[in-house]
Design a protein around this motif. Structure first.
Motif, short mmCIF file in Angstrom:
data_model
loop_
_atom_site.label_atom_id
_atom_site.label_comp_id
_atom_site.label_asym_id
_atom_site.label_seq_id
_atom_site.Cartn_x
_atom_site.Cartn_y
_atom_site.Cartn_z
N ALA A 1 -3.76 9.50 -0.76
CA ALA A 1 -3.03 8.30 -1.19
C ALA A 1 -1.58 8.42 -0.76
N LEU A 2 -1.02 7.29 -0.33
CA LEU A 2 0.38 7.19 0.07
C LEU A 2 0.99 6.00 -0.65
N ASP A 3 2.10 6.26 -1.36
CA ASP A 3 2.82 5.19 -2.06
C ASP A 3 4.22 5.09 -1.48
N PRO A 4 4.44 4.13 -0.57
CA PRO A 4 5.76 4.00 0.05
C PRO A 4 6.87 3.66 -0.95
N ALA A 5 6.52 2.98 -2.04
CA ALA A 5 7.54 2.56 -3.02
C ALA A 5 8.19 3.76 -3.69
N THR A 6 7.37 4.77 -4.01
CA THR A 6 7.89 5.97 -4.68
C THR A 6 8.04 7.14 -3.73
N LYS A 7 7.67 6.93 -2.47
CA LYS A 7 7.70 7.98 -1.45
C LYS A 7 6.91 9.21 -1.92
N THR A 8 5.70 8.94 -2.35
CA THR A 8 4.84 9.98 -2.91
C THR A 8 3.52 10.05 -2.15
N LEU A 9 3.04 11.27 -1.99
CA LEU A 9 1.73 11.53 -1.38
C LEU A 9 0.86 12.27 -2.39
N ARG A 10 -0.43 11.92 -2.41
CA ARG A 10 -1.38 12.68 -3.22
C ARG A 10 -2.34 13.37 -2.28
N LEU A 11 -2.48 14.69 -2.43
CA LEU A 11 -3.27 15.50 -1.52
C LEU A 11 -4.66 15.78 -2.07
N SER A 12 -5.55 16.19 -1.17
CA SER A 12 -6.94 16.47 -1.56
C SER A 12 -7.06 17.66 -2.49
N ASP A 13 -6.05 18.53 -2.51
CA ASP A 13 -6.10 19.69 -3.41
C ASP A 13 -5.51 19.38 -4.78
N GLY A 14 -5.17 18.11 -5.01
CA GLY A 14 -4.63 17.69 -6.29
C GLY A 14 -3.12 17.71 -6.36
N GLN A 15 -2.48 18.26 -5.37
CA GLN A 15 -1.03 18.35 -5.35
C GLN A 15 -0.41 16.99 -5.02
N ALA A 16 0.77 16.75 -5.55
CA ALA A 16 1.55 15.56 -5.21
C ALA A 16 2.84 16.00 -4.52
N LEU A 17 3.21 15.29 -3.47
CA LEU A 17 4.43 15.58 -2.74
C LEU A 17 5.30 14.33 -2.68
N THR A 18 6.60 14.53 -2.73
CA THR A 18 7.52 13.44 -2.43
C THR A 18 8.19 13.74 -1.10
N TYR A 19 8.56 12.70 -0.40
CA TYR A 19 9.19 12.87 0.91
C TYR A 19 10.44 12.01 1.00
N ASP A 20 11.33 12.41 1.88
CA ASP A 20 12.47 11.56 2.23
C ASP A 20 12.15 10.74 3.46
N LYS A 21 11.49 11.39 4.44
CA LYS A 21 10.99 10.68 5.60
C LYS A 21 9.61 11.21 5.93
N LEU A 22 8.77 10.31 6.44
CA LEU A 22 7.37 10.62 6.67
C LEU A 22 6.98 10.24 8.09
N LEU A 23 6.26 11.13 8.76
CA LEU A 23 5.70 10.83 10.08
C LEU A 23 4.19 10.83 10.00
N LEU A 24 3.58 9.73 10.39
CA LEU A 24 2.13 9.64 10.47
C LEU A 24 1.71 9.95 11.90
N ALA A 25 1.06 11.09 12.08
CA ALA A 25 0.55 11.51 13.39
C ALA A 25 -0.93 11.80 13.23
N THR A 26 -1.63 10.82 12.70
CA THR A 26 -3.02 11.00 12.27
C THR A 26 -4.03 10.92 13.40
N GLY A 27 -3.59 10.60 14.61
CA GLY A 27 -4.47 10.64 15.77
C GLY A 27 -5.56 9.59 15.75
N ALA A 28 -6.66 9.91 16.39
CA ALA A 28 -7.79 9.00 16.51
C ALA A 28 -9.08 9.78 16.28
#
Length: 408
Positions: free
Chosen positions: A80-107
């Protein structure tokens, strides 16, 4: 300290992380990848040898990430990605906040409709694990069928024949490499594959696939039946945009970014195979490129702009393919060209210059053994970038140096 997060630990994401450090960023960097392996290069998966399939070509030694204070999280996905709060939820249950985010998710490789992704005899090629499974079947006495006569399919066909496997390529279009490669070059590639014993069947439609215990049976609408030990589906790739779409980012044949790789949300960038962008060299038309060089160039550009620069995309698109001892290279985009000029080189190599209605060089396509075309294609890139309108006769004459046309 600022925290920059990069989602996607492939060519683009990994190189962006190192580029941030090279450009002086001293904040936190988190690089998140779904695979268990450290970031590696993907071109060798189809172009390379069996040794490269067993041991991928890593972008950097694992210890370098620690030395550069890059927190590399493997076997991890962002759910999950929430741009409003700049928060990410990871598959291991961890939550991260970011100042800037790069999506390099490929194909992701496009699968054949109705085929279970867990199939053992019907495979795609996108990851190192895919390559290991594929290369295990490439040896004398085995028959490999390939759906798709594009770059991936033909590169694997060449590798399979070199290793002694029998190969049948099934292509729905009238010829191989129909998208983006001129017919003269496609004919040269087809002839070489036929010389090597590859059975290429174009203009065929698949009616059904049947996976049995010891084989795969391909039934064509024409009535032909092809039995193979393994079937590779090489029918293109789709950009990984689900996370971005769910977060409300603009999507247009990939994550839509501007010429600075900025997405529709502040402080979120996208780069590489997953994004589409306007290319000023071609009138601002939006394109998406699946290219090793593009991933590298956009990694550096994204890093610069995450640090506050305003650098814009200016590189000429470039693609290459190795098949047997042939190298095919394409610079630029030829789909809007109205004519072409052929330039013959030594040992059967040649380059086609694709020209617009006004005579401008829009693209160049070449084929030759080894590095026969490399220098001229590089000069062609420079002509394309300069929006040059060279004399057609001079382009065709191998006695006329391309550098002199560039100087003019």
């Amino acid at each position: 300290m600022a925290h920059f997060v990069i989602i996607g630990a492939g060519e683009c994401g990994a190189r962006a992380a190192f580029a941030l450090r090279e450009k002086g960023f001293e904040g936190e960097i988190t690089l998140i990848g779904a695979e268990p392996l450290a970031p590696y290069e993907r071109p060798p998966l189809s172009k390379g040898s069996a040794d490269q399939a067993r041991e991928p070509k890593f972008i950097a030694a694992l210890e370098r990430y620690g030395e550069q204070s890059i927190d590399l999280k493997l076997k991890t996905t962002v759910i999950a990605l929430d741009p409003a709060t700049k928060t990410l939820r990871l598959s291991d249950g961890q939550a991260l906040t970011y100042d800037k985010l790069l999506l390099a998710t490929g194909a992701a490789a496009r699968g054949f409709p109705g085929v279970d992704s867990t199939s053992q005899r019907i495979r795609v090629l996108r990851t190192h694990a895919d390559a290991v499974a594929l290369h295990a079947a490439l040896h004398p006495g085995r028959h490999i069928a390939i759906i798709g006569g594009g770059f991936i399919g033909l590169e694997v066909a060449a590798t399979a024949r070199i290793r002694g496997a029998d190969v049948t390529v099934i292509e729905g279009l009238p010829r191989v490499l129909k998208r983006g490669v001129p017919e003269e070059i496609a004919e040269a590639i087809t002839e070489r594959h036929c010389q090597e014993g590859v059975d290429i069947r174009c203009g065929r439609t698949i009616e059904a696939l049947q996976e049995e215990t010891d084989k795969v049976v391909v039934r064509l609408v024409s009535g032909e039946v092809i039995s193979a030990d393994l079937l590779l589906v090489g029918i293109g790739a789709l950009p990984n945009v689900a996370l971005a779409a769910e977060a409300g980012l603009a999507i247009d044949n990939g994550i839509a970014v501007n010429e600075r790789l900025e997405s529709s949300h502040a402080d979120i960038f996208a780069a590489g195979d997953c994004c589409s962008f306007p290319l000023s060299l071609y009138g601002g038309r939006r394109v998406r490129l699946e290219s090793w060089r593009n991933a590298q160039e956009q990694a550096n550009l994204a890093a610069a702009n995450m640090l506050g620069e305003s650098a814009e995309i200016s590189a000429v698109p470039w693609f290459w393919s190795d098949q047997y001892d042939f190298t095919l290279q394409i610079a630029g985009l030829a789909d809007e060209a109205v004519t072409h000029v052929r330039r013959d080189l030594d040992d059967g190599a040649f380059i086609l210059f694709h020209l617009g209605a006004d005579g401008r060089v829009l693209a160049a396509s070449g084929i030759g053994r080894g590095n026969a075309i490399a220098r001229d294609i590089r000069l062609a890139e420079m002509l394309i970038a300069a929006r040059a309108h060279p004399d057609h006769a001079a382009l065709a004459a191998s006695s006329v140096k391309l550098k002199s046309l560039l100087a003019a």
